[in-house]
Scaffold this motif. Sequence first.
Motif, short mmCIF file in Angstrom:
data_model
loop_
_atom_site.label_atom_id
_atom_site.label_comp_id
_atom_site.label_asym_id
_atom_site.label_seq_id
_atom_site.Cartn_x
_atom_site.Cartn_y
_atom_site.Cartn_z
N ILE A 189 -47.82 23.32 -12.84
CA ILE A 189 -47.29 22.66 -14.04
C ILE A 189 -47.68 23.51 -15.25
CG2 ILE A 189 -47.40 20.60 -15.51
CD1 ILE A 189 -48.04 18.98 -12.98
N PRO A 190 -46.70 23.84 -16.10
CA PRO A 190 -47.03 24.70 -17.25
C PRO A 190 -47.72 23.92 -18.38
CG PRO A 190 -44.69 24.15 -17.28
CD PRO A 190 -45.26 23.50 -16.05
N LEU A 191 -48.79 24.51 -18.88
CA LEU A 191 -49.49 24.00 -20.06
C LEU A 191 -49.43 25.08 -21.12
CD1 LEU A 191 -52.85 22.61 -18.57
CD2 LEU A 191 -50.66 21.50 -18.80
N ALA A 192 -48.96 24.71 -22.30
CA ALA A 192 -48.86 25.70 -23.39
C ALA A 192 -48.18 26.98 -22.89
CB ALA A 192 -50.24 25.99 -23.99
N GLY A 193 -47.14 26.80 -22.08
CA GLY A 193 -46.29 27.93 -21.69
C GLY A 193 -46.60 28.60 -20.38
N ALA A 212 -51.77 29.77 -25.97
CA ALA A 212 -50.38 29.51 -25.57
C ALA A 212 -49.62 30.82 -25.46
CB ALA A 212 -49.72 28.62 -26.60
N THR A 213 -48.58 30.82 -24.64
CA THR A 213 -47.69 31.99 -24.58
C THR A 213 -46.36 31.61 -25.20
OG1 THR A 213 -46.98 31.31 -22.41
CG2 THR A 213 -48.73 32.95 -22.48
N ARG A 214 -45.64 32.60 -25.70
CA ARG A 214 -44.29 32.40 -26.25
C ARG A 214 -44.23 31.26 -27.25
NH1 ARG A 214 -42.51 32.99 -20.50
NH2 ARG A 214 -42.77 30.76 -20.45
N THR A 215 -45.08 31.29 -28.26
CA THR A 215 -45.03 30.19 -29.22
C THR A 215 -43.93 30.43 -30.25
OG1 THR A 215 -46.81 31.29 -30.35
CG2 THR A 215 -47.40 29.36 -29.07
N GLY A 216 -43.37 29.35 -30.70
CA GLY A 216 -42.32 29.40 -31.71
C GLY A 216 -41.24 28.39 -31.37
N LEU A 217 -40.61 27.85 -32.40
CA LEU A 217 -39.56 26.86 -32.16
C LEU A 217 -38.32 27.54 -31.59
CD1 LEU A 217 -39.82 24.84 -35.50
CD2 LEU A 217 -40.51 24.06 -33.23
N PRO A 218 -37.60 26.87 -30.69
CA PRO A 218 -36.35 27.44 -30.19
C PRO A 218 -35.36 27.62 -31.35
CG PRO A 218 -36.93 25.44 -28.98
CD PRO A 218 -37.88 25.55 -30.11
N PRO A 261 -47.54 23.70 -32.77
CA PRO A 261 -47.09 24.75 -31.87
C PRO A 261 -46.21 24.25 -30.73
CG PRO A 261 -49.37 24.20 -31.43
CD PRO A 261 -48.97 23.38 -32.61
N VAL A 262 -45.21 25.07 -30.43
CA VAL A 262 -44.34 24.82 -29.29
C VAL A 262 -44.30 26.11 -28.49
CG1 VAL A 262 -41.93 24.41 -28.61
CG2 VAL A 262 -42.90 23.11 -30.50
N ALA A 263 -44.43 26.01 -27.17
CA ALA A 263 -44.28 27.19 -26.31
C ALA A 263 -42.94 27.05 -25.61
CB ALA A 263 -45.41 27.25 -25.29
N ALA A 264 -41.97 27.85 -26.04
CA ALA A 264 -40.61 27.69 -25.52
C ALA A 264 -40.16 28.95 -24.81
CB ALA A 264 -39.66 27.38 -26.68
N ASP A 265 -39.60 28.78 -23.62
CA ASP A 265 -39.00 29.91 -22.92
C ASP A 265 -37.79 30.40 -23.72
OD1 ASP A 265 -39.27 31.11 -19.99
OD2 ASP A 265 -37.16 31.10 -20.56
N GLU A 266 -37.49 31.69 -23.55
CA GLU A 266 -36.40 32.30 -24.35
C GLU A 266 -35.06 31.58 -24.22
OE1 GLU A 266 -35.97 36.37 -23.18
OE2 GLU A 266 -38.11 36.69 -23.58
#
Length: 324
Positions: A26-30, A233-239, A247-252
């Motif tokens: 399960i992903p936590l913070a990306g 976190a990895t990949r932080t930033g709003l979609p 903070p939001v960790a969103a996949d591309e």
Amino acid sequence: MKALVLIGGFGTRLRPVTYTLPKQLIPLAGKPMLYHVLDLLPSDVEEVVLATGYKSEMIDAFVRSHPLRWPTRTVPEAEPLLTGGGMKNAGSGMSDPFILLNSDVIARVDLTAVAAVQGRSGALGVMTLAEVEDTRPYGVAALGPDDRILRFVEKPEPSESPSRWINAGLSVWRRSILDRIPPGRPVSFEQEVLPGVLDEGVYGFKLSGYWDDAGTPERILRSQRLLFEDGRATRTGLPPGSLGRGPVAADEGVRARGASFGPYVTLAAGVSVGPGAHVENSIVMEGATVEDGAFVAGSVLGPRARVHAGHRLTGQVIGEAGEA
Ligand code: GDD
Ligand code: MG
């Protein structure tokens, strides 16, 4: 030093998500829970041995496609052998000493310092300890001079809890501990082995940073928040095209035009959040959909789950392809 990681639990407290997925993925913070705990390992570890059981093939496949920094081997159990049985089963060829990790804890800790305490003292084991209010879900240590562990009680009633210092699930052991575990059957290390070896010298290493066990719906989200706050976190930033507060960790590939986000959200690959929808303090797994105008807070959405338009979801765990 080598590291032995226990990953064989059923994740019962995180059902229904864990019916189809081991909790460690399960992903936590990306990124998966497992990879956060492995981040704690010193870079010079020789080998990581993953003692798996439940959904072993999924862990194996994930680790193959997302290789670790260290040589890695998976040792599956045909039947759940519990923590001690898992150690015994996966322990051949272990280094002396070795690092032992539960795979569902998050922490800030320097394991090299823990190993150094073991090395200087020659102790049989050094266990990191976290101070908590409610000791009931954990193993609790009674401490003597120099933080020597005098007594250990797994999951005590509050009246029987010897202290507020609990086993944080990150420890360093002499290899000889493995000789103390009976072979070929399930053994709880904490209940069946640990109490009997304390007189050989097992010490506590008190953690000063944050710690949590991510094994329940409430704690997995608290763990995620702690990881975000610690900048892990990895990949932080709003979609693109969304609003709100990270903070939001969103996949591309996440689609969320016109949606809004509160803090502490993971959005995995292929997630779609509709216009006017809002998500905060939640984990949204691969391919899940939050439809237009829905509100999601304090929840875990499994892979390909769907929250219907306008629905309000708080404090829920939705399994793979589940609907709300
Ligand atoms: N290989 C293997 N086989 N691993 C297992 C098995 C098994 O049969 N059962 C559990 N594990 C793994 C879990 O995946 C987890 O990483 C770790 O062992 C601990 O199991 P949990 O089921 O999460 O135990 P807990 O959280 O109730 O208690 C343990 O962790 C606490 C800290 O989080 C104990 O070690 C407590 O003493 C400790 O305080
Ligand atoms: Mg646990």
